[in-house]
Scaffold this active site. Structure first.
Site, PDB file in Angstrom:
ATOM      1  CB  SER A  42     -71.286   0.886  20.909  1.00 43.66           C
ATOM      2  OG  SER A  42     -72.010   0.508  19.754  1.00 43.66           O
ATOM      3  CE  LYS A 119     -74.999   3.232  19.439  1.00 43.10           C
ATOM      4  NZ  LYS A 119     -73.663   2.955  20.004  1.00 43.10           N
TER       5      LYS A 119
END
Length: 278
Positions: A42, A119
């Site tokens: 990701s 993230k």
């Protein structure tokens, strides 16, 4: 008898040494640095599956989330940070706390599942964040984008989970070349980093997210292959992340394994030793 007593004393000393070592390691992991092995794609191409890094816990101060979760599925061990430090949960405050900065790559506890996520911090408290055709708008202004060619990797199973990469050039067989478009995104404040594109999809166009006080909005750099703040927690996404759920900032990759195990040193990527995370 003396020999038996000596052996017994030696065993006790060994056990004490092991216990002390584990306590010291636990304190070090709780207060200073937490190891983190990247399990998914990701955050490509900033972080690759198999990157091994240490998360700096001193950056944002301490909360209940600073306590380690110990999960070893093969042994049936599942001790959550809340089981150890849950008494400090609930006030959304931190000890010796400092505010994260936009663009930081952050490890945080998922607000619902408690699992660790990594993230990039995009939205600060009070910000309005929206995506239009894949472009991030912050407080109604689009971020700066610059074409940066393509990101290429070999198609095939990656990491211990055997995850296959998604490719912009369609389904690609094992050993084929998997391609994604790459751009350089510059956020307000000047942090620049690469982002990848795979296809047009629903999360490329969103409503406006107004970040609540004491919370943050995160996106993955591999935008079309990331479960992040665009998806609400009720739909198994991340949603807004409370301040107390931050664990620390990822600053540098120590080494990176292209194989199924981080201990398979013959698969370590030679270009990622001590690589700074931007």
């Amino acid at each position: 008898m003396a020999t038996e007593a000596k052996k017994s004393g030696g065993i006790v000393e060994t056990i004490k040494t092991v216990v002390y070592a584990l306590l010291i390691a636990g304190i070090f992991r709780s207060l200073f640095f937490q190891p983190f092995w990247i399990p998914s794609g990701s955050m490509k191409d900033t972080l690759l599956i198999g990157d091994f890094l240490f998360v700096n816990k001193m950056t944002y101060g301490y909360s209940y989330a600073s306590c380690p979760s110990i999960r070893i599925a093969s042994l049936g061990i599942n001790i959550d940070a809340k089981d150890i430090c849950g008494i400090f949960d609930g006030d959304n405050k931190r000890l010796f706390g400092s505010e994260p900065e936009r663009g930081d790559v952050v490890v945080f506890r998922h607000p619902v599942t408690g699992y660790d996520f990594i993230k990039r911090l995009i939205g600060l408290p009070g910000d309005r964040v929206q995506l239009k055709d894949g472009v991030v708008f912050i407080n109604d202004e689009p971020v700066q984008l610059e074409d940066a060619g393509v990101f290429e990797e070999a198609a095939g199973p990656q990491g211990p989970q055997g995850l296959r990469p998604r490719c912009e050039n369609g389904p690609v067989g094992d050993g084929g070349l998997c391609v994604k478009s790459r751009k350089i995104e510059t956020l307000p404040g000047g942090v620049s980093h690469s982002i990848l594109n795979i296809s047009e999809q629903a999360t490329d166009n969103t409503g406006i997210y107004t970040v609540p006080e004491g919370h943050f909005f995160f996106l993955g750099d591999n935008r079309d292959n990331s479960t992040d703040s665009r998806v609400p927690q009720a739909a198994r996404g991340v949603g807004f992340v409370p301040y107390e759920n931050l664990i620390g900032r990822a600053d540098r990759i120590m080494f990176s394994s292209a194989g199924r195990s981080m201990f398979a040193f013959w698969t370590w990527r030679s270009d990622r030793y001590f690589k700074a995370i931007e």
